[in-house]
Structures are given as C-alpha cells and as structure tokens.
Design a protein around this motif. Structure first.
Motif, PDB file in Angstrom:
ATOM      1  N   VAL A   1       0.829  -1.206   0.000  1.00 51.34           N
ATOM      2  CA  VAL A   1       0.000   0.000   0.000  1.00 51.34           C
ATOM      3  C   VAL A   1       0.863   1.255   0.000  1.00 51.34           C
ATOM      4  CG1 VAL A   1      -1.725   1.317   1.293  1.00 51.34           C
ATOM      5  CG2 VAL A   1      -1.939  -1.170   1.105  1.00 51.34           C
ATOM      6  N   VAL A   2       1.846   1.330   0.912  1.00 53.52           N
ATOM      7  CA  VAL A   2       2.649   2.556   1.001  1.00 53.52           C
ATOM      8  C   VAL A   2       3.582   2.689  -0.204  1.00 53.52           C
ATOM      9  CG1 VAL A   2       2.487   2.676   3.514  1.00 53.52           C
ATOM     10  CG2 VAL A   2       4.397   1.439   2.477  1.00 53.52           C
ATOM     11  N   ASP A   3       4.060   1.574  -0.758  1.00 48.37           N
ATOM     12  CA  ASP A   3       4.902   1.652  -1.957  1.00 48.37           C
ATOM     13  C   ASP A   3       4.106   2.063  -3.185  1.00 48.37           C
ATOM     14  OD1 ASP A   3       7.127   1.037  -0.536  1.00 48.37           O
ATOM     15  OD2 ASP A   3       7.481  -0.933  -1.411  1.00 48.37           O
ATOM     16  N   LEU A   4       2.828   1.669  -3.241  1.00 48.06           N
ATOM     17  CA  LEU A   4       1.987   2.140  -4.333  1.00 48.06           C
ATOM     18  C   LEU A   4       1.838   3.655  -4.253  1.00 48.06           C
ATOM     19  CD1 LEU A   4       0.146   1.686  -6.757  1.00 48.06           C
ATOM     20  CD2 LEU A   4      -1.738   1.230  -5.167  1.00 48.06           C
ATOM     21  N   GLY A   5       1.727   4.175  -3.033  1.00 45.65           N
ATOM     22  CA  GLY A   5       1.664   5.620  -2.860  1.00 45.65           C
ATOM     23  C   GLY A   5       2.922   6.297  -3.369  1.00 45.65           C
ATOM     24  N   LEU A   6       4.094   5.714  -3.073  1.00 44.97           N
ATOM     25  CA  LEU A   6       5.354   6.265  -3.557  1.00 44.97           C
ATOM     26  C   LEU A   6       5.432   6.173  -5.079  1.00 44.97           C
ATOM     27  CD1 LEU A   6       8.226   7.363  -3.028  1.00 44.97           C
ATOM     28  CD2 LEU A   6       8.986   4.978  -2.866  1.00 44.97           C
ATOM     29  N   GLU A   7       4.979   5.059  -5.641  1.00 52.62           N
ATOM     30  CA  GLU A   7       4.985   4.883  -7.094  1.00 52.62           C
ATOM     31  C   GLU A   7       4.132   5.961  -7.765  1.00 52.62           C
ATOM     32  OE1 GLU A   7       5.988   2.225 -10.533  1.00 52.62           O
ATOM     33  OE2 GLU A   7       6.802   2.631  -8.538  1.00 52.62           O
ATOM     34  N   TYR A   8       2.960   6.217  -7.200  1.00 51.60           N
ATOM     35  CA  TYR A   8       2.065   7.220  -7.762  1.00 51.60           C
ATOM     36  C   TYR A   8       2.690   8.612  -7.674  1.00 51.60           C
ATOM     37  CZ  TYR A   8      -2.020  10.221  -8.314  1.00 51.60           C
ATOM     38  OH  TYR A   8      -2.890  11.197  -8.736  1.00 51.60           O
ATOM     39  N   GLU A   9       3.255   8.944  -6.515  1.00 48.63           N
ATOM     40  CA  GLU A   9       3.865  10.263  -6.337  1.00 48.63           C
ATOM     41  C   GLU A   9       5.058  10.446  -7.267  1.00 48.63           C
ATOM     42  OE1 GLU A   9       4.706  10.333  -2.188  1.00 48.63           O
ATOM     43  OE2 GLU A   9       2.589  10.441  -1.606  1.00 48.63           O
ATOM     44  N   SER A  10       5.858   9.394  -7.450  1.00 48.12           N
ATOM     45  CA  SER A  10       7.004   9.470  -8.359  1.00 48.12           C
ATOM     46  C   SER A  10       6.542   9.688  -9.791  1.00 48.12           C
ATOM     47  CB  SER A  10       7.837   8.187  -8.263  1.00 48.12           C
ATOM     48  OG  SER A  10       8.321   7.978  -6.947  1.00 48.12           O
ATOM     49  N   ALA A  11       5.488   8.964 -10.184  1.00 51.81           N
ATOM     50  CA  ALA A  11       4.960   9.120 -11.541  1.00 51.81           C
ATOM     51  C   ALA A  11       4.414  10.524 -11.759  1.00 51.81           C
ATOM     52  CB  ALA A  11       3.870   8.083 -11.805  1.00 51.81           C
ATOM     53  N   GLN A  12       3.758  11.078 -10.745  1.00 53.15           N
ATOM     54  CA  GLN A  12       3.241  12.434 -10.874  1.00 53.15           C
ATOM     55  C   GLN A  12       4.367  13.438 -11.072  1.00 53.15           C
ATOM     56  OE1 GLN A  12      -0.299  13.344 -10.903  1.00 53.15           O
ATOM     57  NE2 GLN A  12      -0.104  11.181 -11.420  1.00 53.15           N
ATOM     58  N   LEU A  13       5.498  13.235 -10.406  1.00 54.75           N
ATOM     59  CA  LEU A  13       6.656  14.115 -10.590  1.00 54.75           C
ATOM     60  C   LEU A  13       7.232  13.968 -11.993  1.00 54.75           C
ATOM     61  CD1 LEU A  13       8.588  13.576  -7.223  1.00 54.75           C
ATOM     62  CD2 LEU A  13       7.430  15.668  -7.942  1.00 54.75           C
ATOM     63  N   ALA A  14       7.453  12.727 -12.414  1.00 52.43           N
ATOM     64  CA  ALA A  14       8.106  12.473 -13.696  1.00 52.43           C
ATOM     65  C   ALA A  14       7.221  12.836 -14.876  1.00 52.43           C
ATOM     66  CB  ALA A  14       8.520  11.007 -13.788  1.00 52.43           C
ATOM     67  N   ARG A  15       5.903  12.742 -14.716  1.00 55.19           N
ATOM     68  CA  ARG A  15       4.970  12.979 -15.817  1.00 55.19           C
ATOM     69  C   ARG A  15       4.439  14.409 -15.856  1.00 55.19           C
ATOM     70  NH1 ARG A  15       0.191   9.193 -15.395  1.00 55.19           N
ATOM     71  NH2 ARG A  15      -0.224  10.080 -17.465  1.00 55.19           N
ATOM     72  N   ASN A  16       4.911  15.261 -14.958  1.00 58.54           N
ATOM     73  CA  ASN A  16       4.431  16.636 -14.898  1.00 58.54           C
ATOM     74  C   ASN A  16       5.147  17.489 -15.943  1.00 58.54           C
ATOM     75  OD1 ASN A  16       3.552  19.207 -14.253  1.00 58.54           O
ATOM     76  ND2 ASN A  16       4.837  19.363 -12.417  1.00 58.54           N
ATOM     77  N   PRO A  17       4.485  17.893 -17.024  1.00 57.90           N
ATOM     78  CA  PRO A  17       5.165  18.666 -18.065  1.00 57.90           C
ATOM     79  C   PRO A  17       5.693  20.005 -17.562  1.00 57.90           C
ATOM     80  CG  PRO A  17       2.786  18.657 -18.422  1.00 57.90           C
ATOM     81  CD  PRO A  17       3.063  17.676 -17.333  1.00 57.90           C
ATOM     82  N   GLY A  18       5.092  20.542 -16.496  1.00 60.27           N
ATOM     83  CA  GLY A  18       5.546  21.803 -15.947  1.00 60.27           C
ATOM     84  C   GLY A  18       6.930  21.740 -15.328  1.00 60.27           C
ATOM     85  N   ALA A  19       7.422  20.519 -15.051  1.00 63.06           N
ATOM     86  CA  ALA A  19       8.752  20.372 -14.452  1.00 63.06           C
ATOM     87  C   ALA A  19       9.864  20.459 -15.487  1.00 63.06           C
ATOM     88  CB  ALA A  19       8.841  19.037 -13.710  1.00 63.06           C
ATOM     89  N   TYR A  20       9.515  20.407 -16.769  1.00 64.16           N
ATOM     90  CA  TYR A  20      10.507  20.377 -17.844  1.00 64.16           C
ATOM     91  C   TYR A  20      10.454  21.677 -18.645  1.00 64.16           C
ATOM     92  CZ  TYR A  20      10.179  15.311 -16.997  1.00 64.16           C
ATOM     93  OH  TYR A  20      10.137  14.062 -16.426  1.00 64.16           O
ATOM     94  N   ASP A  21      11.612  22.092 -19.177  1.00 64.35           N
ATOM     95  CA  ASP A  21      11.595  23.219 -20.099  1.00 64.35           C
ATOM     96  C   ASP A  21      11.157  22.725 -21.480  1.00 64.35           C
ATOM     97  OD1 ASP A  21      13.831  22.204 -21.551  1.00 64.35           O
ATOM     98  OD2 ASP A  21      15.232  23.230 -20.221  1.00 64.35           O
ATOM     99  N   ALA A  22      11.001  23.663 -22.409  1.00 65.28           N
ATOM    100  CA  ALA A  22      10.460  23.320 -23.719  1.00 65.28           C
ATOM    101  C   ALA A  22      11.342  22.367 -24.501  1.00 65.28           C
ATOM    102  CB  ALA A  22      10.236  24.601 -24.537  1.00 65.28           C
ATOM    103  N   ASN A  23      12.643  22.305 -24.178  1.00 64.94           N
ATOM    104  CA  ASN A  23      13.570  21.438 -24.907  1.00 64.94           C
ATOM    105  C   ASN A  23      13.588  20.001 -24.389  1.00 64.94           C
ATOM    106  OD1 ASN A  23      14.524  23.517 -26.618  1.00 64.94           O
ATOM    107  ND2 ASN A  23      15.896  24.252 -24.993  1.00 64.94           N
ATOM    108  N   HIS A  24      12.893  19.742 -23.296  1.00 65.20           N
ATOM    109  CA  HIS A  24      12.971  18.424 -22.659  1.00 65.20           C
ATOM    110  C   HIS A  24      11.613  17.739 -22.541  1.00 65.20           C
ATOM    111  CE1 HIS A  24      16.857  20.157 -21.578  1.00 65.20           C
ATOM    112  NE2 HIS A  24      17.275  18.910 -21.411  1.00 65.20           N
TER     113      HIS A  24
END
Length: 316
Positions: free
Chosen positions: A118-141
């Motif tokens: 359960v807690v690792d699924l929470g970490l997996e979801y939070e990690s995916a939200q970070l990695a999949r957030n287009p706002g975290a990347y500049d236009a070249n990435h």
C-alpha cells in the motif's frame, strides 16, 4: 508466534521484520529506476542540486601569485522535508491458529508485505506524478506526441524521437540517458511497432522484450510501469488507472548505488533505519495481532534537465 508485550516495550522495533521490510520490493513498481533510493542520516538534510560546472570550459590558467579560481560541486537547496507513511497490518488469531498447523506460512511477514504494498503504491504514484508533470521540464525536454507521431501509429518513428531526446539530454548535462521508463501502453506500442519488429525478425522468433528495446534504442535499462491504482473511494468494480499512463520518460540516473551526491534525474530520499516495523501488540477487542509499520521518505526531481518526457506516447 510472538508473545504479548507490555506498554514499555510496545514501541521497540522488531529487527527481523524490519530487515524483511527493507529488503522487500514489488517488481511491478519502477519508481526506484528513475528515483533511486538513497539513505540519508537525518531529517534536516537538504536536497543537493547540481549545476553545469563539470563541463563548463573554464580558463584555469593563472599567473604566479594570483588567486586561483574556485568551483563548487553541487549545492544545498531546499530541505528534503521527508513525509511519513504509517499503516498497521492485522492478523486475526483465527488465521494465526490455522496457519500454525501448516509449516512455512508466515503471517507476520504477510501482514507487513500488505502494508508495504500500500505505502509503496503511494510512492509509485507520487514518483509518476513528478516524472509525468510537463511543468517540471523546459520546452527542450518534453514532447507531446499527437496523431501519427504517437508510437501506436505505424507511421511514427520512435528511434528518431529517442535520438533527438538523447542528444538534448547530453547537451544539457554532458551525459547520455541510461534509463527509459514506459507506461504499459507506450511499452506495448514499442513492442508491436513494425519498425522495431522488423529490426529483430531475423534474430529472434520471440516477442520483443525490454532488453531488445534497450538494444534498439542503445540504452542500458528499459522498465515498464505496470502498476495500477484505484482512488480510495472508488467502487471495487471500477477499472483501475495506470500509474504511468501513456507516457514515457527518458532519464539519466547514477549506477553507483546508495550515494545522493551523484547528479541524477531524481532521488528517493529515505531516512536511515526505515522502513521499520514495531513489535506487534495484541488487540483484545478484535482478537488480532497488530503490526505497525512506518516509512519516512520522499521522491524528489533533482535534475529535470537529465530527463525527457514523451507525453501520450502510447495513446491511440
């Protein structure tokens, strides 16, 4: 199985179950491939950010007696701000009594495993939200794929997309990416892509594997995030959502092990000694043994320039 404990000893860590918890990993989860887990000694640690000093062409010549130039390797940024997740596993005495008659069943470890899932699924979801957030990347990435450019379309050219992204990462951090994280639809699109299948038709009769994708794209590791989740209030009959959606993330992460001082796309900072499992206690009102389990950690995107986000790569 475990004798009852008094109030004075109830919060003592169970060394056997804590060791089990630290070694437990669900192979379905891929967050550690993009956000490798590193142990930090205390909660007051600060995130280490990295600049471009390692490949900046500096004039290091000096005349006798003049001051020497200085360069700093990384710098301390915001506090890590670990978050704690705590959950208790329950083993009813009725289950314990049944299990004791069958050798090899370890209900204590099973209860802890369920909590960790359960807690690792929470970490997996939070990690995916970070990695999949287009706002975290500049236009070249980042690249939002549409229409015939999506890898589910036979007319698309994933190799050209990857080559361009790899060069962008190299020009940003001086290193080629070494890890590709795929949502399940993106993974299936690549495995069934006619250009990729054509590449391997004479060397293998088997289906295209992640190792074959790694060879095709000239990258060390390819992982597919198969984890799914249901919102806490969702009905059991509802279809689950893919944690990693239709996206793909290309990234550079270090291969040096437990060392947060190496530049990386991301890290999961975990407090030393965690996860830990407290000694179980018996609850009379439910006739059950309770196994309290805690983790203290946080996934942080420490270097978005070391990554590239392909949005909707596997969508149809």
């Amino acid at each position: 199985m475990t004798k009852a404990l008094n109030q004075r000893t109830a919060a003592v860590i169970d060394p056997i179950l804590s060791t089990h918890a630290r070694g437990y990993r669900n192979s379905t989860f891929i967050s550690s491939a993009l956000f490798p887990r590193v142990t930090i000694p205390n909660r007051s640690m600060r995130v280490i950010r990295f600049g471009k000093e390692a490949f900046r062409l500096l004039n290091t010549r000096r005349a006798p007696g003049t001051d020497k130039k200085r360069v700093q390797y990384g710098y301390a940024d915001d506090a890590v701000s670990l978050v704690q997740d705590a959950l208790e596993g329950v083993v009813p005495t009725e289950h314990q009594e049944e299990a004791e008659s069958i050798p090899g069943i370890d209900l204590a470890a099973g209860a802890v495993n369920m909590v960790l899932e359960v807690v690792d699924l929470g970490l997996e979801y939070e990690s995916a939200q970070l990695a999949r957030n287009p706002g975290a990347y500049d236009a070249n990435h980042k690249l939002a794929l549409t229409g015939a450019d999506r890898w589910s379309d036979p007319a698309s050219d994933p190799k050209a997309d990857f080559d361009a992204a790899k060069e962008m990462i190299r020009r940003s951090i001086g290193r080629y990416p070494n890890t590709l994280g795929l949502g399940p639809n993106a993974g299936n699109a690549l495995k069934n892509h006619p250009k990729i299948k054509e590449q391997f038709k004479y060397v293998s009769k088997d289906s295209v594997t992640t190792d074959m994708l790694a060879a095709y794209f000239d990258i060390k590791k390819v992982v597919v995030g198969a984890a799914v989740y249901l919102p806490e209030t969702a009905d059991d009959s509802a279809l689950a959502n893919d944690v990693w959606g239709d996206d793909a993330i290309l990234a550079y992460v270090p291969e040096t092990g437990d060392n947060f001082q190496v530049p990386s796309f991301g890290y999961t900072y975990e407090l030393k000694g965690y996860p830990h499992v407290e000694k179980p206690y018996f609850e009379n009102r439910s006739d059950s043994w309770i196994y309290p389990t805690k983790v203290e950690r946080r996934a942080i995107l420490t270097g978005a320039e070391g990554g590239f986000l392909f949005q909707n790569a596997g969508a149809k």
